[in-house]
Scaffold this motif. Structure first.
Motif, PDB file in Angstrom:
ATOM      1  N   ARG A 162      32.240  58.400  17.062  1.00 40.41           N
ATOM      2  CA  ARG A 162      31.968  59.450  16.072  1.00 40.41           C
ATOM      3  C   ARG A 162      33.194  60.361  15.912  1.00 40.41           C
ATOM      4  O   ARG A 162      33.533  60.777  14.794  1.00 40.41           O
ATOM      5  CB  ARG A 162      30.742  60.261  16.500  1.00 40.41           C
ATOM      6  N   GLY A 163      33.846  60.678  17.038  1.00 36.74           N
ATOM      7  CA  GLY A 163      35.063  61.475  16.947  1.00 36.74           C
ATOM      8  C   GLY A 163      36.140  60.770  16.166  1.00 36.74           C
ATOM      9  O   GLY A 163      36.865  61.388  15.378  1.00 36.74           O
ATOM     10  N   ARG A 164      36.265  59.451  16.377  1.00 33.29           N
ATOM     11  CA  ARG A 164      37.265  58.678  15.636  1.00 33.29           C
ATOM     12  C   ARG A 164      37.011  58.691  14.131  1.00 33.29           C
ATOM     13  O   ARG A 164      37.947  58.649  13.336  1.00 33.29           O
ATOM     14  CB  ARG A 164      37.257  57.224  16.132  1.00 33.29           C
ATOM     15  N   PRO A 207      27.748  54.156  27.766  1.00 33.64           N
ATOM     16  CA  PRO A 207      27.582  53.871  26.337  1.00 33.64           C
ATOM     17  C   PRO A 207      27.545  55.135  25.479  1.00 33.64           C
ATOM     18  O   PRO A 207      28.067  55.140  24.366  1.00 33.64           O
ATOM     19  CB  PRO A 207      26.241  53.118  26.284  1.00 33.64           C
ATOM     20  N   ALA A 208      26.943  56.211  25.982  1.00 27.47           N
ATOM     21  CA  ALA A 208      26.869  57.448  25.203  1.00 27.47           C
ATOM     22  C   ALA A 208      28.257  58.036  25.002  1.00 27.47           C
ATOM     23  O   ALA A 208      28.567  58.605  23.942  1.00 27.47           O
ATOM     24  CB  ALA A 208      25.953  58.454  25.904  1.00 27.47           C
ATOM     25  N   ALA A 223      23.625  37.197  29.378  1.00 28.66           N
ATOM     26  CA  ALA A 223      22.845  37.346  30.605  1.00 28.66           C
ATOM     27  C   ALA A 223      22.832  38.790  31.088  1.00 28.66           C
ATOM     28  O   ALA A 223      21.916  39.204  31.801  1.00 28.66           O
ATOM     29  CB  ALA A 223      23.427  36.440  31.696  1.00 28.66           C
ATOM     30  N   SER A 224      23.846  39.568  30.708  1.00 20.29           N
ATOM     31  CA  SER A 224      23.929  40.961  31.152  1.00 20.29           C
ATOM     32  C   SER A 224      22.851  41.795  30.495  1.00 20.29           C
ATOM     33  O   SER A 224      22.279  41.423  29.457  1.00 20.29           O
ATOM     34  CB  SER A 224      25.310  41.533  30.825  1.00 20.29           C
ATOM     35  N   GLN A 225      22.604  42.979  31.071  1.00 17.17           N
ATOM     36  CA  GLN A 225      21.546  43.854  30.573  1.00 17.17           C
ATOM     37  C   GLN A 225      22.105  45.057  29.810  1.00 17.17           C
ATOM     38  O   GLN A 225      21.698  45.333  28.701  1.00 17.17           O
ATOM     39  CB  GLN A 225      20.670  44.323  31.739  1.00 17.17           C
ATOM     40  N   GLY A 226      23.004  45.812  30.421  1.00 15.12           N
ATOM     41  CA  GLY A 226      23.551  46.997  29.756  1.00 15.12           C
ATOM     42  C   GLY A 226      24.406  46.619  28.565  1.00 15.12           C
ATOM     43  O   GLY A 226      25.066  45.577  28.547  1.00 15.12           O
ATOM     44  N   HIS A 227      24.408  47.491  27.542  1.00 15.61           N
ATOM     45  CA  HIS A 227      25.129  47.187  26.308  1.00 15.61           C
ATOM     46  C   HIS A 227      26.599  46.910  26.564  1.00 15.61           C
ATOM     47  O   HIS A 227      27.189  45.982  25.991  1.00 15.61           O
ATOM     48  CB  HIS A 227      24.961  48.335  25.320  1.00 15.61           C
ATOM     49  N   GLY A 281      18.890  52.683  17.048  1.00 22.56           N
ATOM     50  CA  GLY A 281      19.728  53.047  18.171  1.00 22.56           C
ATOM     51  C   GLY A 281      20.717  51.957  18.562  1.00 22.56           C
ATOM     52  O   GLY A 281      21.630  52.202  19.360  1.00 22.56           O
ATOM     53  N   PHE A 282      20.539  50.743  18.027  1.00 21.23           N
ATOM     54  CA  PHE A 282      21.472  49.660  18.317  1.00 21.23           C
ATOM     55  C   PHE A 282      22.734  49.728  17.452  1.00 21.23           C
ATOM     56  O   PHE A 282      23.674  48.963  17.671  1.00 21.23           O
ATOM     57  CB  PHE A 282      20.780  48.302  18.094  1.00 21.23           C
ATOM     58  N   GLU A 283      22.759  50.644  16.463  1.00 25.91           N
ATOM     59  CA  GLU A 283      23.920  50.707  15.570  1.00 25.91           C
ATOM     60  C   GLU A 283      25.231  50.943  16.320  1.00 25.91           C
ATOM     61  O   GLU A 283      26.219  50.233  16.085  1.00 25.91           O
ATOM     62  CB  GLU A 283      23.718  51.804  14.517  1.00 25.91           C
ATOM     63  N   PRO A 284      25.303  51.935  17.250  1.00 26.52           N
ATOM     64  CA  PRO A 284      26.574  52.117  17.991  1.00 26.52           C
ATOM     65  C   PRO A 284      26.984  50.878  18.779  1.00 26.52           C
ATOM     66  O   PRO A 284      28.170  50.565  18.884  1.00 26.52           O
ATOM     67  CB  PRO A 284      26.278  53.310  18.905  1.00 26.52           C
TER      68      PRO A 284
END
Length: 586
Positions: free
Chosen positions: A271-273, A263-264, A224-228, A135-138
């Motif tokens: 994917r569209g690109r 992120p989604a 230090a941040s949490q969200g991708h 799931g880290f690929e994107p």
């Protein structure tokens, strides 16, 4: 620089260290085997190089008959690149029955100066996922994309960053740094990896010089941040500043590129690109004429719609929708009135969300160009997009077409070449496109023949088929068309065209096209401009003008390039044709 690695052959420079052949500072394209042979002969310093030496060096001493043909082909391509005649060679001399001798002048301590503004070429590879979670690929892709965009925006006069379309081809590395560098004429490659140690993310990266694979800079980051995408926001400026500091200490600009919130949504956009970028391998006229499908557009649109559903404030999602709405009309799947008003709405919405997004300015420019036929406003938007991101290949390619329509041929060809330099895989064929659009058919054919045997995109075959037809080389035009259709998996149609050629020559091929268009028009929408083009190719002006009138009435998008469309060249001196051009604003 090791100046002994630079040799002069007449007005041509061979730079062994950079693996480049240049004339007047401009790179001359040459394939791998001819280049390796040229370097081998240059390093022999005018000594005789036998055919046996060449076979051992390039083919491991293979005794198969193909070796002789390969040597002959390589020698011919070298002579074409050097611009000398095989009948009276001055520099690459044939020693009959023995081999060849190259007359060169090594650079004795003299530096070869770089042209002003000669940018370093750099590629950011997709980051490797060293976690156990796929799931880290994107996120790995998004991080590399953001770093690539950030570096490209900081000092484009000094560093040219190759676009993500090309970088994506090396997602699974099967080539070494040196091979990738030679293939894309790169100076540096940035590669990195993402790993998880407990709860802490660790990102390792290194900048590698391609010519000798020396690591010139490396760093480890523990964000230090949490969200991708908070991590992307945190790291992109740090990466870009550190990398640029390793390359240059001047011209840094602040980074203000907006990161996606969801992120989604960004994953959907990526994917569209993927499907969207595949369309650049097809000329809109060729695709519509040969009924090539819209599957890529359908898939791209679904992902872009999902992106804006997940995040209604995500500007890039609306840019994607604008691109799809416009291109489906340009490719002849729908009437222009069903596509371009929606393309305009989506582009304007993207600009409301992010006025500094170059992709949004480029999307709006496309609407002004293809549908409004408003050259001034289109150029303003193109220039704004390039001001924000000078390395945006899609903008350069489309802006080049407008410049050619306006008769600014030198500027247009320069933009086409800029697009291909910035994204040589995703926009392969840009230079040939410019040659055909500006009427340089012989040059397009020569460049195609120079690289015969290379795996080309369908677009290159399509363009050269047009050049062959204009020059009356009909058998070659058929073969190039068939090759383009094979590349597009349209095998049945390719066989039909060959059958028509065998049955009655090129006139029968054109008549088969007309019957096919007429049958398809009875079942659904077909752009009237396709009929106008075909009657122009059949040299039948009366039906051609009737279909041009129909094209004017519906604002057919490809009418904006009537002036550079090769099929109509023979009619441009007619007053009736000039009247049509004036109504478009040309």
């Amino acid at each position: 620089m090791n100046t002994r690695s630079i040799f002069r052959i007449a007005d041509v420079e061979l730079d062994v260290e950079r693996y480049e052949l240049r004339r007047g500072g401009v790179q001359i394209p040459l394939e791998r085997q001819p280049m390796e042979l040229l370097i081998m002969m240059a390093l022999r310093h005018e000594q005789l190089v036998t055919r046996a030496d060449i076979a051992r060096s390039l083919w491991g001493g293979s005794a198969f008959r193909e070796t002789d043909n390969g040597i002959n082909t390589a020698i011919r391509k070298i002579r074409v690149a050097l611009g000398e005649s095989p009948e009276q060679p001055e520099y690459l001399v044939t020693v009959k029955g023995k081999g060849y001798r190259l007359n060169v002048t090594p650079s004795d301590g003299e530096e070869v100066a770089s042209l002003p503004g000669d940018a370093l070429r750099m590629l950011v590879l997709p980051f490797s996922n060293h976690t156990t979670n796929r799931g880290f690929e994107p996120f790995c892709d998004a991080l590399a994309d953001e770093i690539s965009a950030a570096i490209g925006a900081m000092n484009p006069a000094h560093v040219l960053v190759i676009a993500r379309t090309t970088a994506a081809q090396y997602r699974t590395i099967t080539h070494g740094i040196a091979d990738i560098g030679r293939h894309l004429s790169l100076d540096y490659i940035l590669e990195g990896s993402v790993a998880i140690d407990g709860t802490q993310m660790r990102i390792l990266t290194q900048l590698v010089r391609c010519v000798d694979q020396v690591q010139v800079w490396s760093a480890a980051y523990e964000p230090a941040s949490q969200g991708h995408f908070d991590i992307c926001r945190e790291l992109r400026a740090a990466f870009a500043t550190d990398v640029m500091s390793a390359l240059t200490a001047s011209g840094l600009h602040p980074l203000n590129r907006r990161s996606p919130i969801n992120p989604a949504a960004h994953d959907d956009w990526l994917r569209g690109r993927f499907y969207w970028t595949r369309r650049v391998h097809f000329d809109a006229g060729f695709a519509a004429h040969h009924a090539l499908g819209d599957e890529d557009f359908v898939r791209a649109r679904a992902y872009f719609e999902s992106a804006v559903e997940r995040d209604p404030t995500y500007a890039l999602g609306y840019v994607g929708l604008s691109n799809v709405f416009g291109s489906t009309a340009a490719h002849g799947f729908y009437p222009p009135k069903d596509g371009y008003p929606r393309a305009r709405e989506a582009a304007l919405h993207a600009l409301q969300l992010d006025a500094n997004l170059p992709e949004a300015h480029q999307a709006l420019a496309g609407v002004h160009y293809f549908y409004d036929w408003d050259w001034r406003r289109a150029e303003d938007e193109f220039l704004e997009a390039l001001r924000i991101n000078p390395s945006h290949a899609e903008t350069s390619r489309l802006y080049a077409r407008l410049l050619l329509v306006q008769g600014r041929d030198a500027e247009g060809r320069a933009q086409f070449e800029r697009a291909e330099r910035a994204d040589p895989i995703g926009f392969e064929g840009s230079r040939v496109f410019g040659l055909v659009q500006s009427g340089q058919y012989d040059e397009a054919i020569a460049e195609y023949c120079l690289h015969e045997g290379r795996a080309h995109s369908p677009l290159v075959h399509q363009l050269v088929a047009t050049a062959f037809e204009i020059r009356g080389l009909y058998e070659e035009a058929v073969e190039a068309t068939v090759e383009a259709l094979f590349c597009s998996n349209a095998f049945a149609r390719a066989e039909k065209i060959r059958e028509a050629w065998d049955a009655g020559g090129y006139r029968e091929v054109l008549q088969w096209y007309l019957r096919d268009l007429t049958a398809r028009a009875a079942e659904g929408y077909i752009s009237p401009f396709l009929f106008a083009e075909l009657y122009a190719r059949l040299a039948q002006p009366e039906p051609m003008f009737r279909w041009l009138e129909a094209s004017l009435a519906e604002r057919s998008p490809r009418m904006c390039e009537l002036k550079t469309n090769p099929w109509f060249r023979r009619f441009r001196s007619m007053g009736r044709f000039r009247s049509v051009e004036k109504r478009i604003g040309l």
